[in-house]
Design an enzyme around this catalytic site. Structure first.
Site, PDB file in Angstrom:
ATOM      1  N   ALA A  61       0.768  -1.193   0.016  1.00 38.57           N
ATOM      2  CA  ALA A  61       0.003   0.058  -0.056  1.00 38.57           C
ATOM      3  C   ALA A  61       0.838   1.271  -0.133  1.00 38.57           C
ATOM      4  O   ALA A  61       2.138   1.098   0.335  1.00 38.57           O
ATOM      5  CB  ALA A  61      -1.014  -0.086   1.271  1.00 38.57           C
ATOM      6  N   GLY A 100       0.504  -5.304   0.672  1.00 38.28           N
ATOM      7  CA  GLY A 100      -0.653  -5.098  -0.321  1.00 38.28           C
ATOM      8  C   GLY A 100      -0.168  -5.729  -1.671  1.00 38.28           C
ATOM      9  O   GLY A 100      -1.061  -6.208  -2.411  1.00 38.28           O
ATOM     10  N   GLU A 103      -0.837  -9.343  -1.163  1.00 39.67           N
ATOM     11  CA  GLU A 103      -2.115  -9.446  -1.057  1.00 39.67           C
ATOM     12  C   GLU A 103      -2.939  -9.370  -2.396  1.00 39.67           C
ATOM     13  O   GLU A 103      -3.848 -10.178  -2.595  1.00 39.67           O
ATOM     14  CB  GLU A 103      -2.727  -8.482   0.050  1.00 39.67           C
ATOM     15  CG  GLU A 103      -2.305  -8.882   1.327  1.00 39.67           C
ATOM     16  CD  GLU A 103      -2.922  -7.698   2.530  1.00 39.67           C
ATOM     17  OE1 GLU A 103      -2.155  -6.738   2.001  1.00 39.67           O
ATOM     18  OE2 GLU A 103      -3.360  -7.933   3.137  1.00 39.67           O
ATOM     19  N   GLU A 123       4.180  -5.878   6.903  1.00 37.65           N
ATOM     20  CA  GLU A 123       3.347  -4.789   7.727  1.00 37.65           C
ATOM     21  C   GLU A 123       3.774  -4.786   9.156  1.00 37.65           C
ATOM     22  O   GLU A 123       3.786  -3.418   9.822  1.00 37.65           O
ATOM     23  CB  GLU A 123       1.702  -5.301   7.589  1.00 37.65           C
ATOM     24  CG  GLU A 123       1.339  -4.990   6.259  1.00 37.65           C
ATOM     25  CD  GLU A 123       1.330  -6.018   5.311  1.00 37.65           C
ATOM     26  OE1 GLU A 123       2.256  -6.979   5.584  1.00 37.65           O
ATOM     27  OE2 GLU A 123       0.780  -6.343   4.119  1.00 37.65           O
TER      28      GLU A 123
HETATM   29  N1  T1G Z   1       4.767   3.518  -0.004  1.00 39.44           N
HETATM   30  C1  T1G Z   1       5.259   4.802  -0.396  1.00 39.44           C
HETATM   31  N2  T1G Z   1       6.587   4.809  -0.495  1.00 39.44           N
HETATM   32  C2  T1G Z   1       7.494   3.743  -0.642  1.00 39.44           C
HETATM   33  C3  T1G Z   1       6.753   2.767  -0.081  1.00 39.44           C
HETATM   34  C4  T1G Z   1       5.414   2.308   0.026  1.00 39.44           C
HETATM   35  N3  T1G Z   1       4.775   1.104   0.239  1.00 39.44           N
HETATM   36  N4  T1G Z   1       8.160   1.804  -0.263  1.00 39.44           N
HETATM   37  C5  T1G Z   1       8.985   2.145  -0.570  1.00 39.44           C
HETATM   38  N5  T1G Z   1       9.008   3.817  -0.842  1.00 39.44           N
HETATM   39  C6  T1G Z   1       9.512   4.890  -1.238  1.00 39.44           C
HETATM   40  C7  T1G Z   1      10.685   5.006  -0.094  1.00 39.44           C
HETATM   41  O1  T1G Z   1      10.091   6.002   0.741  1.00 39.44           O
HETATM   42  C8  T1G Z   1      11.577   5.802  -0.802  1.00 39.44           C
HETATM   43  O2  T1G Z   1      11.277   7.089  -1.353  1.00 39.44           O
HETATM   44  C9  T1G Z   1      11.388   4.907  -2.335  1.00 39.44           C
HETATM   45  O3  T1G Z   1      10.119   4.456  -2.411  1.00 39.44           O
HETATM   46  C10 T1G Z   1      12.353   3.907  -2.523  1.00 39.44           C
HETATM   47  O4  T1G Z   1      12.545   2.943  -1.145  1.00 39.44           O
HETATM   48  C11 T1G Z   1      -2.720  -3.033   3.082  1.00 39.44           C
HETATM   49  C12 T1G Z   1      -1.225  -1.737   4.989  1.00 39.44           C
HETATM   50  C13 T1G Z   1      10.263  -1.950  -1.472  1.00 39.44           C
HETATM   51  C14 T1G Z   1      12.129  -3.161  -0.589  1.00 39.44           C
HETATM   52  O5  T1G Z   1       6.298  -2.279   3.907  1.00 39.44           O
HETATM   53  O6  T1G Z   1      10.436  -2.243   1.803  1.00 39.44           O
HETATM   54  O7  T1G Z   1       0.712  -2.837   2.134  1.00 39.44           O
HETATM   55  O8  T1G Z   1      13.455   8.075  -0.303  1.00 39.44           O
HETATM   56  O9  T1G Z   1      14.752   3.374  -0.460  1.00 39.44           O
HETATM   57  O10 T1G Z   1      15.984   0.000  -0.750  1.00 39.44           O
HETATM   58  O11 T1G Z   1      -1.638  -5.100   4.054  1.00 39.44           O
HETATM   59  O12 T1G Z   1      11.226   0.237   0.001  1.00 39.44           O
HETATM   60  O13 T1G Z   1      13.061   7.752  -2.705  1.00 39.44           O
HETATM   61  O14 T1G Z   1      11.646   9.389  -1.654  1.00 39.44           O
HETATM   62  O15 T1G Z   1      13.314   1.646   0.506  1.00 39.44           O
HETATM   63  O16 T1G Z   1      15.379  -0.385  -3.141  1.00 39.44           O
HETATM   64  C15 T1G Z   1       3.621  -2.716   2.996  1.00 39.44           C
HETATM   65  C16 T1G Z   1       8.252  -0.885   2.174  1.00 39.44           C
HETATM   66  C17 T1G Z   1       3.091  -1.385   3.153  1.00 39.44           C
HETATM   67  C18 T1G Z   1       7.356  -2.011   1.912  1.00 39.44           C
HETATM   68  C19 T1G Z   1      12.542  -1.173  -1.758  1.00 39.44           C
HETATM   69  N6  T1G Z   1       4.908  -2.589   2.064  1.00 39.44           N
HETATM   70  N7  T1G Z   1       9.131  -0.465   1.197  1.00 39.44           N
HETATM   71  O17 T1G Z   1      13.785  -1.144  -1.226  1.00 39.44           O
HETATM   72  O18 T1G Z   1      14.416   1.437  -1.911  1.00 39.44           O
HETATM   73  S1  T1G Z   1       1.713  -1.618   4.178  1.00 39.44           S
HETATM   74  C20 T1G Z   1       6.236  -2.405   2.790  1.00 39.44           C
HETATM   75  C21 T1G Z   1      10.511  -1.382   1.363  1.00 39.44           C
HETATM   76  C22 T1G Z   1       0.515  -2.400   3.268  1.00 39.44           C
HETATM   77  C23 T1G Z   1      -1.500  -3.588   3.205  1.00 39.44           C
HETATM   78  C24 T1G Z   1      -0.523  -2.962   3.974  1.00 39.44           C
HETATM   79  C25 T1G Z   1      11.493  -1.091   0.472  1.00 39.44           C
HETATM   80  C26 T1G Z   1      11.570  -1.832  -0.903  1.00 39.44           C
HETATM   81  P1  T1G Z   1      12.315   8.341  -1.536  1.00 39.44           P
HETATM   82  P2  T1G Z   1      13.762   2.408  -0.596  1.00 39.44           P
HETATM   83  P3  T1G Z   1      15.008  -0.140  -1.787  1.00 39.44           P
END
Ligand code: T1G
Length: 699
Positions: A61, A100, A103, A123
Site C-alpha cells: 500500500a 498489499g 495480497e 506490515e
Molecule cells: N509506500 C510509499 N513509498 C514507498 C513505499 C511504500 N510502500 N515503499 C518504498 N517507498 C519509497 C521510499 O520511501 C523511497 O522514497 C523509495 O520508495 C525507494 O524506497 C494493506 C497496509 C520495496 C524493499 O512495507 O521495504 O501494504 O526516499 O529506498 O532500498 O496490507 O522500499 O526515494 O523518496 O526503501 O530499493 C507494506 C516498504 C506497506 C514495503 C525497496 N510494504 N518498502 O527498497 O528502496 S503496508 C512495505 C520497502 C501494506 C496492506 C498494508 C522498500 C523496498 P524516496 P527504498 P529500496
C-alpha cells in the site's frame, strides 16, 4: 504518466502497472486496476495478466496515504474485483511483492514469478498487519504455522520458498512477461479452473492445538510490548476457526486498531526517517562519488575486525593493519571466530566464510595502504594516537583516498589537521559489534568535501548500514545524548533507586536493556578510563559517577569480570541482584550528602527520557543533526530505543512539547542544575505550540 495500461495480446489481457519507484498501491493505481479488470470482463480475452514495470511488482500500500482520508476503491475493493473476475487473473511477479502487493497477487487465481523475486508481508515492521486479506489467504495456502512465521517476522522469502509454500504456482525463466504469457496459455490449454484462495478451507485438525498460545508466548518476548504481532496471531487463528467472510472482518478490525495506534504511527515515522537520514541538505543526489574498491583498516581489535567484516561481506577487499604480527593474528582470529559463529548458527555457509576471509589481507606495514581507496582508523580512543596515525596515512595513501576515523568522541577537525588533506577526512563511527549494529554515524569535518560525504552515504547503504550525518561536537549525536541519560540514571540510583528498579523501568518501557545493565555489558572501565582523561568540569559532579568508579576500583567491571552493578551467572550470564551494590550506593549517597528517598518508576522514566530530549533539542539548535528524525534514527538503530516509540524526538512530539517544556522547567526549578535549563529550541517550539518534526521540515 499513465499509471495503469491495459492492452490485448491475442487472447490475453495485459494489465501493466507503472507507478515508480516501487508501484505502491496509490489511489490512482487502485482505480486503474479495478477499471481494467472490469473492462476485461466484457472483451474477448480469455485470461488476464497483472504485471509491473520498473524495478518491482507492487511493494505494498502507499504508506504516504495512511494519514490522509481514504479514497475508494480501497485495497479490499481491488482484491474483491480481481477475485470475482470471471476470467483467470495471473500475477507476474518480479522484484519484491510485499504487503498489499502480495495480497493483490493472492487475490489472483494464479501466481508466477522470476526466480530472483521475493515475496513478503512486512506490515508488522510498520506496526500494522496485512489489512487486505493477507492474514486470511496466506494461511490457506501455506498452513497456519508458516503463515505466522511469514507475517509476524515481516521478512521477505525467496521465490523458491514461496513456491514450496504454495504462495506462488510457477517460477518462470527468462523475460517475465513472456514467461507469464506462456504460463497463462498453458493454464487455458489445461482448462485450469478459476482457483480462488478464499475458497480453500483450513482443516483445524491440521493445526497443532497449542500453536497459537505457544506463538503468543514467543512473541511476548520477541516482540515485547508490541500490539500488531499479537493481533496477527488472532487473525491467523480466525482464518483457521471461521469462514473467510468472518475472518476478513476480524482482520479489518484488527488492522484499523493497529493503524490508529501510536505504535504504528511511530514505526511509519521510522520507515521514512531512515530513508530521509540518507539525504544530505545541500548535497544533491547527482554528486559524483569516489569509487571504493578496496579498504584499509587500522587496528585489528574488536572494532577493526567487525568493521572489516562489513566490507568483505559485500565483496570489498580489506587490508587489515596492526602494529605487530601478534596483534594482527589476534585480529584475524577474532574475525575468523565471528564467521565461525555465523556458520554454526546457519547464517553462513563454510564456503561463504572462506570467501569472506580470503578478502582480508593482514599487514604490519603502512606502505601496503598506498593504493586503497579508503582507510578507516579504529585504534585506541586517544586523540594523540589518532593524529599520529593520520600523519602516517597522509604520507602513504594515494591522492583522493578517503581517510576515515572510527572515533566515538574525538574532534574530527583536530584529526584532519594532522594531514595536508582535511577535505578527504571524515568520521565513520561504527557501533559495537560493528558487524551487527546497523547505525553508522557519519561525522562531517569543517573541511570535509561534499563528494566525500556523498561517497560515505552511498557506501553505508552498500555495506547495509543506516547512515546519519553529524557535525562535530563531543559525542556527536548518540553518545552526546547518552551522557545526560546516564547522569540521570546515576542520580536516581544515588537518590533512592536500585539498579534493578532503574533497569526494569527502562526495559519495561521498551528499551532493549536498562542503562546499568548496558554499562555492565559494555564494561564499566570504559567510562572510568574516559573520565581519567577529563577535567573535573568535563567529568561533572562526582555524584554522577562515584558509584561507577567505586565498582571499577573493586574490579567489578561488569559482565566481563562476572560482576558490576549485578552479579552474573558464569554459565548463563543471567543477571543477579547483589545486595552489596545497594550497600555501596547507600555509602556513597551518605558521603555525597544525598538523603535517599523513595523514587517512583514514573520519576525515573521522566528524568531519563527527558534528559535525552533536552540534549536532542540542543543538538538540533546547534545544527549538529540535520533534522529531529535523524536523532530518532540514531537511537532506534544504535541504542536499542524501541521503534514502536519512534525515537526520542518523535516521542517528545507525541507527548507534546508544551508538556515536555513544563516538566523540564520543573526539574530545573527543583534541582537548580543548569543542565535542566530547557533548551532554547524546546522553549521556542513549546511557545509556538509546534513540534520538532514540523520545525525540521521548515528548517
Ligand atoms: N509506500 C510509499 N513509498 C514507498 C513505499 C511504500 N510502500 N515503499 C518504498 N517507498 C519509497 C521510499 O520511501 C523511497 O522514497 C523509495 O520508495 C525507494 O524506497 C494493506 C497496509 C520495496 C524493499 O512495507 O521495504 O501494504 O526516499 O529506498 O532500498 O496490507 O522500499 O526515494 O523518496 O526503501 O530499493 C507494506 C516498504 C506497506 C514495503 C525497496 N510494504 N518498502 O527498497 O528502496 S503496508 C512495505 C520497502 C501494506 C496492506 C498494508 C522498500 C523496498 P524516496 P527504498 P529500496
Amino acid at each position: 504518466m499513465t499509471v495503469v495500461t491495459y492492452r490485448i495480446e491475442n487472447n490475453l489481457g495485459i494489465i501493466s502497472l507503472n507507478n515508480p519507484p516501487v508501484n505502491a498501491l496509490s489511489h490512482v493505481l487502485r482505480e486503474g486496476i479495478v477499471n481494467a479488470v472490469q473492462a476485461a470482463q466484457s472483451d474477448d480475452t480469455q485470461a488476464l495478466i497483472l504485471v509491473c514495470e520498473g524495478r518491482t511488482f507492487i511493494a505494498g500500500a502507499d504508506i504516504t496515504e495512511f494519514n490522509k482520508t481514504p479514497q475508494a476503491p480501497s485495497l479490499p475493493d481491488v482484491i474483491e474485483t480481481i477475485e470475482n473476475s470471471q476470467k483467470p487473473v495471473i500475477a507476474a511477479i518480479h522484484g519484491t511483492a510485499l504487503g498489499g502487493g502480495l495480497e493483490t497477487a493472492l487475490a489472483c487465481h494464479y501466481r508466477c514469478a522470476l526466480a530472483s523475486a521475493k515475496v513478503g508481508l512486512p506490515e508488522v515492521k510498520l506496526g500494522l498487519l496485512p489489512g487486505a486479506g493477507g492474514t486470511q489467504r496466506a494461511p490457506r495456502l501455506t498452513g497456519a504455522e508458516a503463515a505466522l512465521d511469514l507475517i509476524t517476522s515481516g521478512a521477505p522469502i525467496s521465490a523458491d520458498k514461496a513456491l514450496k509454500l504454495n504462495l506462488i504456482d510457477q517460477i518462470v525463466e527468462g523475460e517475465l512477461l513472456s514467461g507469464a504469457i506462456a504460463y497463462a496459455e498453458q493454464l487455458l490449454a489445461d482448462k485450469a479452473p478459476l482457483k480462488r484462495v478464499r475458497d480453500i478451507a483450513i482443516d483445524p485438525a491440521s493445526v497443532p492445538a497449542d500453536l497459537f498460545e505457544q506463538y503468543r508466548k514467543k512473541l511476548s518476548k520477541r516482540a515485547r510490548g508490541q500490539i500488531a504481532p499479537q493481533k496477527i496471531v488472532d487473525c491467523v487463528e480466525a482464518a483457521v476457526l471461521h469462514p473467510i467472510e468472518e475472518g476478513l472482518l476480524i482482520e479489518r478490525g484488527a488492522f484499523m486498531e493497529c493503524k490508529e495506534s501510536s505504535q504504528s504511527s511511530a514505526m511509519r515515522h521510522m520507515f521514512f526517517a531512515e530513508r530521509e537520514a540518507a539525504k544530505v541538505k545541500g548535497i544533491g543526489k547527482e554528486t559524483a562519488t569516489r569509487p571504493i574498491k578496496s579498504v584499509g583498516i587500522i587496528g585489528g581489535g574488536t572494532m577493526g575486525g567487525g568493521i572489516a567484516m562489513n566490507f568483505v561481506n559485500v565483496g570489498i577487499p580489506v587490508t587489515l593493519l596492526e602494529v605487530s604480527e601478534e596483534g594482527l593474528q589476534r585480529g584475524l582470529n577474532l574475525v575468523e571466530k565471528n564467521y565461525s559463529i555465523s556458520v554454526k548458527k546457519g547464517k553462513l555457509t563454510e564456503a561463504q566464510k572462506s570467501d569472506c576471509l580470503a578478502l582480508i589481507k593482514g599487514s604490519t606495514n603502512y606502505d601496503d595502504l598506498a593504493d586503497v581507496d579508503m582507510v578507516i582508523e579504529a585504534v585506541f580512543e586517544n586523540l594523540d594516537v589518532k593524529r599520529s596515525v593520520f600523519e602516517q596515512l597522509d604520507k602513504v595513501c594515494k591522492p583522493g583516498a578517503i581517510l576515515a576515523t572510527n572515533t566515538s568522541y574525538q574532534d574530527v577537525n583536530l584529526i584532519a589537521e594532522a594531514t595536508q588533506r582535511p577535505q578527504d577526512v571524515i568520521g565513520l563511527h561504527f557501533f559495537s559489534p560493528a558487524n551487527v549494529m546497523k547505525l553508522l554515524e557519519i561525522v562531517r569535518g569543517a573541511k570535509t568535501a561534499d563528494d566525500v560525504i556523498a561517497t560515505s552515504m552511498a557506501l553505508a547503504k552498500k555495506i547495509k548500514k543506516v547512515p546519519v550525518l553529524a557535525n562535530v561536537c563531543y559525542g556527536f549525536i548518540g553518545n552526546r545524548m547518552l551522557r545526560p541519560y546516564g547522569r540521570e540514571a546515576q542520580l536516581c540510583l544515588l537518590e533512592g533507586g536500585t539498579p534493578e528498579q532503574i533497569d526494569r523501568v527502562m526495559q519495561n518501557w521498551g528499551m532493549a536493556m536498562g542503562p546499568l545493565a548496558v554499562g555492565d555489558l559494555a564494561g564499566l572501565d570504559i567510562g572510568y578510563k574516559a573520565r581519567e582523561g577529563q577535567t573535573e568540569e568535563q567529568k561533572g559532579a562526582p555524584k554522577t559517577y562515584c558509584v561507577a568508579d567505586a565498582l571499577v576500583e573493586m574490579d567489578r567491571l561488569g559482565q566481563k569480570s562476572g560482576a558490576g552493578y549485578y552479579l552474573y551467572d558464569p554459565e548463563t550470564r543471567a543477571r543477579i541482584n547483589d545486595p552489596k551494590v545497594l550497600t555501596l550506593v547507600e555509602e556513597h549517597a551518605k558521603a555525597q550528602g544525598v538523603e535517599r528517598r523513595y523514587i517512583s518508576d514514573e520519576e525515573i522514566l521522566k528524568r531519563l527520557t527527558y534528559a535525552w530530549i533536552n540534549e536532542g533539542a540542543k543538538i538540533l539548535e546547534e545544527g549538529i543533526a540535520q533534522r529531529s528524525s535523524d536523532i530518532d534514527v540514531v537511537y532506534v538503530f544504535g541504542y536499542g530505543f524501541p521503534a514502536y516509540r519512534g525515537g526520542p524526538m518523535h516521542y517528545a512530539d507525541t507527548i507534546g512539547l508544551q508538556e515536555v517544556y513544563r516538566s523540564i522547567s520543573e526539574l530545573h526549578e527543583q534541582t537548580g542544575e543548569s543542565y535542566w535549563k530547557p533548551a532554547a529550541l524546546l522553549e521556542t517550539l513549546a511557545k509556538e505550540n509546534t513540534n520538532f518534526q514540523e520545525w525540521s521540515a521548515r528548517s
